[in-house]
Write a protein that holds these residues in place. Structure first.
Motif, PDB file in Angstrom:
ATOM      1  N   ILE A  84      -8.184   3.413   1.330  1.00 18.78           N
ATOM      2  CA  ILE A  84      -6.531   2.414   1.825  1.00 18.78           C
ATOM      3  C   ILE A  84      -7.502   1.243   2.794  1.00 18.78           C
ATOM      4  O   ILE A  84      -6.917   0.396   2.165  1.00 18.78           O
ATOM      5  CB  ILE A  84      -6.647   3.799   2.537  1.00 18.78           C
ATOM      6  CG1 ILE A  84      -5.707   4.992   2.278  1.00 18.78           C
ATOM      7  CG2 ILE A  84      -4.749   2.696   3.461  1.00 18.78           C
ATOM      8  CD1 ILE A  84      -5.395   6.083   3.157  1.00 18.78           C
ATOM      9  N   THR A  87       1.772   2.670  -3.569  1.00 21.35           N
ATOM     10  CA  THR A  87       0.197   4.234  -3.680  1.00 21.35           C
ATOM     11  C   THR A  87      -0.734   5.287  -2.934  1.00 21.35           C
ATOM     12  O   THR A  87      -1.500   5.861  -3.507  1.00 21.35           O
ATOM     13  CB  THR A  87      -0.717   2.876  -3.864  1.00 21.35           C
ATOM     14  OG1 THR A  87      -1.437   2.174  -2.859  1.00 21.35           O
ATOM     15  CG2 THR A  87      -0.100   1.523  -4.270  1.00 21.35           C
ATOM     16  N   LYS A 132      -7.972  -1.018  -0.319  1.00 20.42           N
ATOM     17  CA  LYS A 132      -6.735  -2.054  -0.488  1.00 20.42           C
ATOM     18  C   LYS A 132      -6.232  -2.755   0.267  1.00 20.42           C
ATOM     19  O   LYS A 132      -6.408  -3.511  -0.093  1.00 20.42           O
ATOM     20  CB  LYS A 132      -5.464  -0.660  -0.890  1.00 20.42           C
ATOM     21  CG  LYS A 132      -6.463   0.060  -2.314  1.00 20.42           C
ATOM     22  CD  LYS A 132      -5.006   1.352  -2.325  1.00 20.42           C
ATOM     23  CE  LYS A 132      -4.642   2.281  -3.772  1.00 20.42           C
ATOM     24  NZ  LYS A 132      -4.766   1.346  -4.838  1.00 20.42           N
ATOM     25  N   ALA A 133      -6.131  -1.990   1.635  1.00 22.56           N
ATOM     26  CA  ALA A 133      -6.231  -3.610   2.695  1.00 22.56           C
ATOM     27  C   ALA A 133      -7.241  -4.246   2.832  1.00 22.56           C
ATOM     28  O   ALA A 133      -6.127  -4.963   2.700  1.00 22.56           O
ATOM     29  CB  ALA A 133      -6.017  -2.438   3.913  1.00 22.56           C
ATOM     30  N   ILE A 185       0.541  -1.169  -0.052  1.00 19.92           N
ATOM     31  CA  ILE A 185       0.020   0.300  -0.129  1.00 19.92           C
ATOM     32  C   ILE A 185       0.661   1.434  -0.340  1.00 19.92           C
ATOM     33  O   ILE A 185       0.028   2.350  -0.572  1.00 19.92           O
ATOM     34  CB  ILE A 185      -1.369   0.296   0.628  1.00 19.92           C
ATOM     35  CG1 ILE A 185      -1.762  -0.971   1.049  1.00 19.92           C
ATOM     36  CG2 ILE A 185      -1.074   1.623   1.233  1.00 19.92           C
ATOM     37  CD1 ILE A 185      -3.195  -1.335   2.279  1.00 19.92           C
ATOM     38  N   GLN A 217      -6.564  -6.728  -0.781  1.00 20.61           N
ATOM     39  CA  GLN A 217      -4.835  -7.654  -0.242  1.00 20.61           C
ATOM     40  C   GLN A 217      -4.584  -8.559   1.059  1.00 20.61           C
ATOM     41  O   GLN A 217      -4.528  -9.648   1.383  1.00 20.61           O
ATOM     42  CB  GLN A 217      -3.653  -6.362   0.369  1.00 20.61           C
ATOM     43  CG  GLN A 217      -3.276  -5.563  -0.874  1.00 20.61           C
ATOM     44  CD  GLN A 217      -2.541  -6.546  -2.288  1.00 20.61           C
ATOM     45  OE1 GLN A 217      -1.291  -7.116  -1.670  1.00 20.61           O
ATOM     46  NE2 GLN A 217      -2.517  -6.311  -3.225  1.00 20.61           N
TER      47      GLN A 217
END
Length: 280
Positions: free
Chosen positions: A57, A47, A60-61, A44, A64
């Motif tokens: 955020i 980015t 994205k977390a 992360i 993943q």
């Protein structure tokens, strides 16, 4: 990147400096391993940009985390999953009812009660040790929503009207002791101060401290089906329409997965995810 501070935009529109430790702490709450957390953070960090929404955020977390550990991803998404129980508040009322049952209360959902002046619809009626409690649930689909002091003012006046009628009725076998107000987001400081003053019990996402909705859901594994990463959004809504709110309920009524068209292979994945999530 390490030396330059990045400012991000929170859910409520406030600007704050990005803190990598804050991201790590939120991932630790999902019970992800330190190695998984390090890999996610490493992915992360490059980015990030000034003005990046915290929601981006989170996405994205979550993406993943889902690749590394689906069970942790389900726990990480709990706040969003409760928001996704909407648009009506009924599934949230069912969740609150289940939570109270795990604390030893007998509950009923959606009860019409006679007050001294008018009738009221009470979201959850709870009884324990000879005392009865009216529980009002304020569900929000917007994570930024805050219940201000007007809400407990209104709820407390309704409770007092019901209490006056209930406790003066010789046919009642229990004492109507207290009103509760539950929300999936947050209360303002004035709302908390007023409620403490009049004896109204509050429960929100993170209140009381260390004993809010999140902690209770984790403690009793009362995860809503919207946490599951192995079902589509449409499938989740189909199940909610069939009054399946919790993952444990789905596990016990797994035949409903067949009814909504989930293949046997995917059904096994869903049940496996529930087993790991709820330690069944």
């Amino acid at each position: 990147m390490k030396n330059k501070s990045i400012e991000i935009v929170k859910f409520n529109g406030e600007i704050e400096e990005f803190k990598v430790e804050k991201l790590k702490t939120s991932l630790r709450r999902s019970k992800a391993s330190e190695s998984e957390i390090d890999e996610i953070v490493e992915h992360i960090m490059p980015t990030l940009y000034d003005g990046m929404p915290s929601k981006e955020i989170y996405k994205k977390a979550f993406s993943q985390l889902k690749k590394h550990n689906r069970t942790s991803a389900s726990k990480y998404s709990l706040k969003r999953a409760i928001l996704d129980l909407g648009p009506t508040g009924y599934p949230f009322e069912q969740l609150v009812s289940a939570l109270l049952k795990h604390h030893g209360y007998r509950t009923q959902v959606g009860i019409i009660m006679q007050g001294e002046c008018v009738t009221h619809e009470v979201d959850v009626l709870a009884e324990k040790d000879g005392n009865t409690y009216t529980v009002e649930c304020k569900f929000h689909s917007d994570p930024r929503a805050v219940s201000n002091v007007k809400v407990p003012l209104y709820i407390n006046s309704r409770f007092l009207d019901i209490q006056n009628s209930w406790n003066s009725d010789p046919a009642k076998t229990s004492h109507l002791k207290q009103g509760w107000l539950v929300t999936n987001t947050r209360f303002s400081k004035d709302a908390i101060d007023y409620s403490q003053c009049v004896g109204l019990q509050l429960l929100s996402w993170d209140y009381p401290e260390n004993n809010g909705i999140k902690q209770n859901v984790d403690k009793f594994a009362l995860y809503p089906i919207t946490t599951l990463t192995t079902l589509t959004k449409h499938e989740k809504h189909l199940l909610i329409e069939k009054n399946i709110i919790l993952t444990k309920e789905l596990y016990e009524s797994s035949f409903l997965l067949d009814k909504i068209g989930v293949s046997s292979v995917r059904k096994n994945r869903v049940l496996s995810e529930i087993k790991k999530l709820c330690n069944l």
